[in-house]
Design a protein around this motif. Sequence first.
Motif, short mmCIF file in Angstrom:
data_model
loop_
_atom_site.label_atom_id
_atom_site.label_comp_id
_atom_site.label_asym_id
_atom_site.label_seq_id
_atom_site.Cartn_x
_atom_site.Cartn_y
_atom_site.Cartn_z
N MET A 237 64.42 70.28 61.97
CA MET A 237 63.95 69.07 61.33
C MET A 237 65.11 68.49 60.51
O MET A 237 65.79 69.22 59.81
N GLN A 238 65.29 67.20 60.59
CA GLN A 238 66.41 66.55 59.92
C GLN A 238 65.95 65.71 58.71
O GLN A 238 64.78 65.37 58.59
N ALA A 239 66.92 65.38 57.88
CA ALA A 239 66.64 64.65 56.64
C ALA A 239 65.82 63.39 56.87
O ALA A 239 64.86 63.12 56.15
N HIS A 240 66.18 62.61 57.88
CA HIS A 240 65.47 61.34 58.09
C HIS A 240 64.01 61.54 58.47
O HIS A 240 63.20 60.62 58.33
N GLU A 241 63.64 62.75 58.90
CA GLU A 241 62.25 63.04 59.25
C GLU A 241 61.40 63.41 58.04
O GLU A 241 60.17 63.33 58.11
N ILE A 242 62.02 63.81 56.96
CA ILE A 242 61.26 64.24 55.78
C ILE A 242 61.54 63.41 54.52
O ILE A 242 60.83 63.52 53.55
N MET A 243 62.57 62.58 54.58
CA MET A 243 62.95 61.82 53.38
C MET A 243 61.94 60.73 53.05
O MET A 243 61.18 60.27 53.90
N ILE A 244 61.95 60.34 51.80
CA ILE A 244 61.19 59.18 51.34
C ILE A 244 62.12 57.99 51.47
O ILE A 244 63.21 57.97 50.90
N SER A 245 61.71 57.00 52.26
CA SER A 245 62.58 55.84 52.51
C SER A 245 62.55 54.82 51.38
O SER A 245 63.54 54.12 51.16
N LYS A 246 61.42 54.74 50.70
CA LYS A 246 61.32 53.80 49.57
C LYS A 246 61.88 54.51 48.34
O LYS A 246 61.20 55.30 47.69
N VAL A 247 63.14 54.22 48.05
CA VAL A 247 63.84 54.90 46.96
C VAL A 247 63.89 54.01 45.74
O VAL A 247 64.36 52.87 45.81
N TYR A 248 63.40 54.52 44.61
CA TYR A 248 63.60 53.83 43.35
C TYR A 248 65.05 54.08 42.97
O TYR A 248 65.54 55.21 43.06
N ASP B 208 71.15 62.98 58.98
CA ASP B 208 70.87 63.91 60.08
C ASP B 208 71.06 65.38 59.68
O ASP B 208 71.08 66.27 60.53
N GLU B 209 71.14 65.65 58.38
CA GLU B 209 71.28 67.03 57.88
C GLU B 209 70.00 67.82 58.19
O GLU B 209 68.89 67.30 58.09
N GLU B 210 70.17 69.08 58.55
CA GLU B 210 69.03 69.94 58.88
C GLU B 210 68.32 70.42 57.61
O GLU B 210 68.95 70.62 56.57
N ILE B 211 67.01 70.64 57.71
CA ILE B 211 66.19 71.02 56.56
C ILE B 211 66.66 72.33 55.93
O ILE B 211 66.61 72.49 54.71
N GLU B 212 67.16 73.27 56.74
CA GLU B 212 67.64 74.54 56.19
C GLU B 212 68.82 74.31 55.25
O GLU B 212 68.93 74.94 54.20
N GLN B 213 69.72 73.44 55.63
CA GLN B 213 70.87 73.14 54.80
C GLN B 213 70.45 72.40 53.53
O GLN B 213 70.98 72.64 52.45
N ILE B 214 69.49 71.51 53.67
CA ILE B 214 68.97 70.76 52.51
C ILE B 214 68.35 71.74 51.51
O ILE B 214 68.62 71.67 50.31
N ALA B 215 67.54 72.68 52.01
CA ALA B 215 66.93 73.68 51.14
C ALA B 215 68.00 74.52 50.44
O ALA B 215 67.88 74.82 49.24
#
Length: 151
Positions: free
Chosen positions: A1-12, A107-114
């Motif tokens: 799973m990549q960053a764009h699949e889990i990120m919040i697009s509406k960023v304050y 496109d960073e992988e969720i494991e790396q993000i964690a």
Amino acid sequence: MQAHEIMISKVYKVKESDAVRSVVEKFMDHRISGLPVVNDRNEIVGYVSDGDIMRYIGKHQDVVVDFLYYSAVFRGDVEEFEARARKLLALPVMSIAKKKVITVSWDEEIEQIAAILGKKQIKKLPVERDGVLVGIISRGDVIRHAFKTIL
């Protein structure tokens, strides 16, 4: 799973030309604790958190050393605290923001993000694509997506 699949697009976010007042208003209005700071091209130039605010308005103390004990001499009162808070609101956001911002690619992988969130002990990671802010990922986002198919 990549960053764009889990990120919040509406960023304050706040602009680098904004005053800290904008930060505090967004913290209060949206119940958030951190914001990316961007330039006119939406490139990340800083990050400001509730910790940056706390460090500025927090009570300062001078420690007096004696031969037998330490005693803290606190300076200030309510009026002084409010004066510091008012002064803070008028400051440019970049005067308190962190300038070295840890980010991830879209496109960073969720494991790396964690791993980054855990190792660096940060709560949120701005997501970039081609040098531009496109989203944000929190610890909670990673946990929700990592365990949603298992639980």
